[in-house]
Design a protein around this motif. Structure first.
Motif, PDB file in Angstrom:
ATOM      1  N   GLU A   1       0.715  -1.292  -0.199  1.00 24.04           N
ATOM      2  CA  GLU A   1       0.147   0.074   0.189  1.00 24.04           C
ATOM      3  C   GLU A   1       0.739   1.227  -0.113  1.00 24.04           C
ATOM      4  OE1 GLU A   1      -3.134   0.229  -0.496  1.00 24.04           O
ATOM      5  OE2 GLU A   1      -3.674  -1.809  -0.240  1.00 24.04           O
ATOM      6  N   ALA A   2       2.112   1.100   0.734  1.00 23.49           N
ATOM      7  CA  ALA A   2       2.852   2.310   0.758  1.00 23.49           C
ATOM      8  C   ALA A   2       3.653   2.677  -0.649  1.00 23.49           C
ATOM      9  CB  ALA A   2       4.024   2.169   1.713  1.00 23.49           C
ATOM     10  N   VAL A   3       4.035   1.721  -1.097  1.00 23.41           N
ATOM     11  CA  VAL A   3       4.640   1.888  -2.565  1.00 23.41           C
ATOM     12  C   VAL A   3       3.335   2.402  -3.618  1.00 23.41           C
ATOM     13  CG1 VAL A   3       5.633   0.514  -4.550  1.00 23.41           C
ATOM     14  CG2 VAL A   3       6.483   0.082  -2.061  1.00 23.41           C
ATOM     15  N   GLY A   4       2.359   1.775  -3.374  1.00 23.80           N
ATOM     16  CA  GLY A   4       1.200   2.350  -4.496  1.00 23.80           C
ATOM     17  C   GLY A   4       0.589   3.536  -4.114  1.00 23.80           C
ATOM     18  N   SER A   5       1.190   4.264  -2.934  1.00 19.82           N
ATOM     19  CA  SER A   5       0.481   5.615  -2.501  1.00 19.82           C
ATOM     20  C   SER A   5       0.508   6.549  -3.575  1.00 19.82           C
ATOM     21  CB  SER A   5       1.274   5.845  -1.166  1.00 19.82           C
ATOM     22  OG  SER A   5       2.475   6.433  -1.514  1.00 19.82           O
ATOM     23  N   GLY A   6       1.608   6.605  -4.410  1.00 21.34           N
ATOM     24  CA  GLY A   6       1.663   7.760  -5.395  1.00 21.34           C
ATOM     25  C   GLY A   6       2.586   8.816  -4.890  1.00 21.34           C
ATOM     26  N   VAL A   7       2.893   8.722  -3.669  1.00 24.32           N
ATOM     27  CA  VAL A   7       4.090   9.964  -3.075  1.00 24.32           C
ATOM     28  C   VAL A   7       5.498   9.386  -3.346  1.00 24.32           C
ATOM     29  CG1 VAL A   7       4.624  11.080  -1.155  1.00 24.32           C
ATOM     30  CG2 VAL A   7       2.290  10.297  -1.347  1.00 24.32           C
ATOM     31  N   ASP A   8       6.261  10.377  -3.857  1.00 21.00           N
ATOM     32  CA  ASP A   8       7.384   9.919  -4.306  1.00 21.00           C
ATOM     33  C   ASP A   8       8.223   9.478  -3.176  1.00 21.00           C
ATOM     34  OD1 ASP A   8       9.840   9.751  -5.762  1.00 21.00           O
ATOM     35  OD2 ASP A   8      10.177  11.819  -5.723  1.00 21.00           O
ATOM     36  N   LEU A   9       8.472  10.491  -2.049  1.00 20.69           N
ATOM     37  CA  LEU A   9       9.153   9.750  -0.980  1.00 20.69           C
ATOM     38  C   LEU A   9       8.606  10.282   0.236  1.00 20.69           C
ATOM     39  CD1 LEU A   9      13.061  10.740  -1.919  1.00 20.69           C
ATOM     40  CD2 LEU A   9      12.013   8.456  -1.556  1.00 20.69           C
ATOM     41  N   PRO A  10       7.801   9.438   0.865  1.00 21.16           N
ATOM     42  CA  PRO A  10       6.760  10.074   1.779  1.00 21.16           C
ATOM     43  C   PRO A  10       7.503  10.017   3.127  1.00 21.16           C
ATOM     44  CG  PRO A  10       6.346   7.599   1.271  1.00 21.16           C
ATOM     45  CD  PRO A  10       7.249   8.207   0.202  1.00 21.16           C
TER      46      PRO A  10
END
Length: 284
Positions: A83-92
């Protein structure tokens, strides 16, 4: 260690809390409030009267580290990382609220690093000093002893991704610290979680309304994007069964000798179900 991307706030005056001194082992605000790192690297922000809540002990934290290290809950860690990888945020920027030993935080950060080529900055919060000793060893992670029911020591909109795995859910504070569009990943046990082991290990049973209670706790500042259920079968050796009993809330009330004695009378079944609900929320 300098983690410039996540701005902390002073728990006394809410001013910006930044690293100071040699190797950044002091956190200080403009008003002069200062917090020195323990020798193990974590910061205890609970000054004054501290907290009324009971922290996990060294034995409980050690049991949890050994149990999780054996990979029993790895399917949940993988789901969180996906889910984190698929979040769409570059470097969360990540906040783990109730991080424990940092097992799930590390899994998420490691997968983001593998996918994006750089490990994100993270803040781990937990009431247990023993747990924060372990979380402080994670790369690019600042481990802070804190009570999640208080105002979190993070600036407004200071993080992009929030993890809450089997931990208290302070909805108003989660909304404050998450940037608009940020994600909260909340994991809770399903009603059948560890059902076969509840009797033999004297575990606490799980209530049946967790999904609704999580949504209500987070409040109107969040939209539910999706819900996942993760199930896996555990085959527990006696030592790991004991660790399972000690690592959770029941660990405050039972010791190892007592649990081993119980197992001689009522062994854990050969197969035990681990069942989790993972809810993905977006900050409006």
């Amino acid at each position: 260690m300098t983690l410039d991307s996540i701005e902390l706030s002073c728990p006394v005056c809410t001013g910006p809390l930044t690293a100071a001194g040699p190797h950044g082992r002091t956190l200080a605000c403009p008003s002069g409030h200062r917090y020195d790192a323990a020798k193990q690297g974590y910061f205890n922000l609970l000054t004054g009267k501290g907290t009324a809540f009971r922290e996990d002990t060294s034995a409980m934290v050690d049991a949890r580290a050994r149990f999780l290290g054996a990979g029993y809950y790895a399917p949940l860690a993988r789901a969180l990382a996906e889910e984190a990888v698929g979040s769409g945020v570059d470097l969360p920027r990540i906040l783990d609220a109730g991080a424990g030993t940092g097992y799930y935080l590390d899994a998420v950060a490691h997968e983001l690093e593998r996918d994006r080529g750089h490990r994100p900055d993270a803040v781990a919060l937990d009431i247990s000093r023993q747990a924060m000793r372990r979380a402080a060893k994670l790369p690019r992670t600042r481990a802070l002893v804190w009570d999640l029911w208080r105002r979190l020591p993070v600036a407004d909109a200071g993080v992009d991704l929030l993890l809450d795995v089997f931990a208290p859910r302070n909805g108003p504070e989660f909304a404050r610290v998450l940037a608009p569009g940020g994600l909260a990943l909340v994991a809770t046990p399903l009603p059948e979680h560890l059902g076969e082991a509840i009797g033999p290990l004297s575990l606490l049973s799980v209530g049946g309304n967790k999904e609704d209670s999580v949504t209500e706790a987070l409040g109107g500042d969040f939209d539910v994007l999706r819900t996942r259920q993760i199930r896996t079968t555990l085959h527990l050796a006696d030592d790991d069964a004991v660790r399972l009993a000690l690592m959770g809330p029941a660990g405050h009330h039972h010791d190892e000798a007592e649990i081993r004695e119980r197992l001689t009378q009522s062994p854990v079944p050969a197969s035990v179900t681990a069942a989790f609900r993972l809810q993905v929320f977006r900050r409006r």
